[in-house]
Design an enzyme around this catalytic site. Structure first.
Site, PDB file in Angstrom:
ATOM      1  N   THR A  31       0.824  -1.210   0.000  1.00 49.18           N
ATOM      2  CA  THR A  31       0.000   0.000   0.000  1.00 49.18           C
ATOM      3  C   THR A  31       0.856   1.257   0.000  1.00 49.18           C
ATOM      4  O   THR A  31       0.454   2.290  -0.529  1.00 49.18           O
ATOM      5  CB  THR A  31      -0.928  -0.024   1.237  1.00 49.18           C
ATOM      6  OG1 THR A  31      -1.819  -1.124   1.078  1.00 49.18           O
ATOM      7  CG2 THR A  31      -1.718   1.243   1.392  1.00 49.18           C
ATOM      8  N   THR A  34       1.546  -4.246   4.315  1.00 51.55           N
ATOM      9  CA  THR A  34       1.361  -4.521   5.749  1.00 51.55           C
ATOM     10  C   THR A  34       0.848  -5.943   6.019  1.00 51.55           C
ATOM     11  O   THR A  34       1.041  -6.465   7.115  1.00 51.55           O
ATOM     12  CB  THR A  34       0.355  -3.531   6.380  1.00 51.55           C
ATOM     13  OG1 THR A  34      -0.893  -3.639   5.692  1.00 51.55           O
ATOM     14  CG2 THR A  34       0.854  -2.105   6.332  1.00 51.55           C
ATOM     15  N   ASP A  35       0.195  -6.547   5.023  1.00 49.72           N
ATOM     16  CA  ASP A  35      -0.532  -7.793   5.294  1.00 49.72           C
ATOM     17  C   ASP A  35       0.358  -8.935   5.791  1.00 49.72           C
ATOM     18  O   ASP A  35      -0.012  -9.652   6.721  1.00 49.72           O
ATOM     19  CB  ASP A  35      -1.296  -8.246   4.048  1.00 49.72           C
ATOM     20  CG  ASP A  35      -2.507  -7.374   3.765  1.00 49.72           C
ATOM     21  OD1 ASP A  35      -2.931  -6.638   4.684  1.00 49.72           O
ATOM     22  OD2 ASP A  35      -3.018  -7.424   2.639  1.00 49.72           O
TER      23      ASP A  35
HETATM   24  N1  ASP Z   1      -2.765  -5.452   0.856  1.00 51.29           N
HETATM   25  C1  ASP Z   1      -1.721  -4.501   1.148  1.00 51.29           C
HETATM   26  C2  ASP Z   1      -0.395  -5.231   1.177  1.00 51.29           C
HETATM   27  O1  ASP Z   1      -0.141  -5.930   2.106  1.00 51.29           O
HETATM   28  C3  ASP Z   1      -2.007  -3.838   2.440  1.00 51.29           C
HETATM   29  C4  ASP Z   1      -1.000  -2.831   2.879  1.00 51.29           C
HETATM   30  O2  ASP Z   1       0.110  -2.734   2.415  1.00 51.29           O
HETATM   31  O3  ASP Z   1      -1.342  -2.056   3.818  1.00 51.29           O
HETATM   32  O4  ASP Z   1       0.367  -5.112   0.261  1.00 51.29           O
END
Ligand code: ASP
Length: 312
Positions: free
Chosen positions: A17, A96-97
């Site tokens: 993200t 973040t995932d």
């Molecule tokens: N779906 C995204 C990822 O993990 C979520 C994020 O980065 O906050 O790449």
């Protein structure tokens, strides 16, 4: 910002993200992750201009799709850059995932003495309240901090160690926590205030451990105990060639009678089993069931640990 010395910091991009874009600045969820290059993320932060930074795009994906082949490439890139005498630290931008899985994986494989600082964002780069630029700036501060060591994660002004870090909220900007509240440090106006222990270097498993073709890595599954849980999924997992099962038990890794028996049977047939907990924090203590404890590792990290053990 604390003293930069003359050390080069290499920033590796993997997507997420933090590199995401939405059609509207008010859209915080309908965006596409992994769109902007890591070089453009750095260029968008005026405070980083003139610092000895290098960038390399290792991957460009949504980290929900993180895979073993990307882990292999990333670990090799981190190792290659850390071996350069002029490089003082490596930063990784990530989604973040699955950030906590990658952090633990890199810590166990490389156990770096120089800091490897991971960062991410809960809002895409196009958002009104984009958190990526500040998080990346804070990551540079941590990378330049003389106390920093091992793999750490910086978001929302908090520094977490690879062992404890976990995504704890699906939406909030301060969506990360340290398991058992073991925060390592805070970043305030570019200054790093250490309040806990930096990840220990320990013994690196090394790149040879993960050299096997990604398609041939052992299949390790995660299973949950819950009301009315039975052993049917254990049998289904065995039927697809599962080498290991991490079970996220209730409380102290406790399991329904049916699930426990099915796991004991699978273990007797050669499947490796670890008991962890579906609780947000706390260890799993030995309870005499004959199924080993994952200690204080979360289920997803216990899975990474088991994969690394099975790769030995
Ligand atoms: N779906 C995204 C990822 O993990 C979520 C994020 O980065 O906050 O790449």
């Amino acid at each position: 910002m604390q003293s930069m010395a003359s050390n080069v910091i290499v920033i590796l991009g993997t997507g997420g993200t933090i590199a995401g874009q939405a059609a509207s600045a008010t859209d915080n969820v309908g965006y596409k992750a992994g769109q902007l290059s890591v070089a453009s993320l750095v260029a968008a932060i005026p405070a980083l201009a003139g610092l000895p930074l290098e960038t390399e795009q290792v991957a460009q994906l949504d980290s929900k799709d993180m895979d073993f082949a990307t882990w292999q490439r990333l670990a090799a890139a981190v190792d290659r850059h850390l071996a350069r005498p002029e490089v003082g630290a490596v930063i990784i931008t990530h989604g973040t995932d699955t950030l906590e899985e990658t952090a633990y994986f890199l810590q166990r494989v490389l156990a770096p003495r120089k800091p490897v600082v991971m960062t991410a964002a809960m809002r895409p780069a196009t958002a009104l309240q984009a958190d990526g630029p500040q998080n990346l700036l804070d990551a540079v501060a941590v990378a330049a901090c003389p106390e920093a060591t091992g793999v750490s994660v910086v978001l929302a002004g908090q520094v977490h160690g690879a062992d404890q870090v976990q995504k704890a909220h699906s939406y909030r900007i301060d969506g990360f926590c340290s398991r058992d509240e073991a925060v390592v440090a805070w970043v305030e106006e570019g200054r790093v205030r250490t309040v806990g222990a930096w990840p220990h270097s320990g013994e690196a498993l090394g790149l040879n451990r993960i050299a096997r073709a990604a398609g041939a890595w052992p299949k390790v599954q995660i299973l949950l105990n819950h009301a009315s849980a039975d052993g049917s999924l254990v049998q289904a997992m065995q039927a697809v060639g599962t080498a290991g099962i991490v079970v996220a038990g209730t409380g102290n890794g406790t399991l329904s009678q049916g699930l426990e028996q099915a796991l004991l049977d699978a273990q007797a047939q050669g499947v490796k089993v670890l008991r962890s907990t579906r609780c947000q924090a706390g260890p799993v203590l030995d309870n005499g069931t004959g199924l080993a404890s994952a200690g204080s590792l979360s289920p997803v990290k216990a899975r990474v640990e088991m994969i690394l053990q099975l790769l030995a």
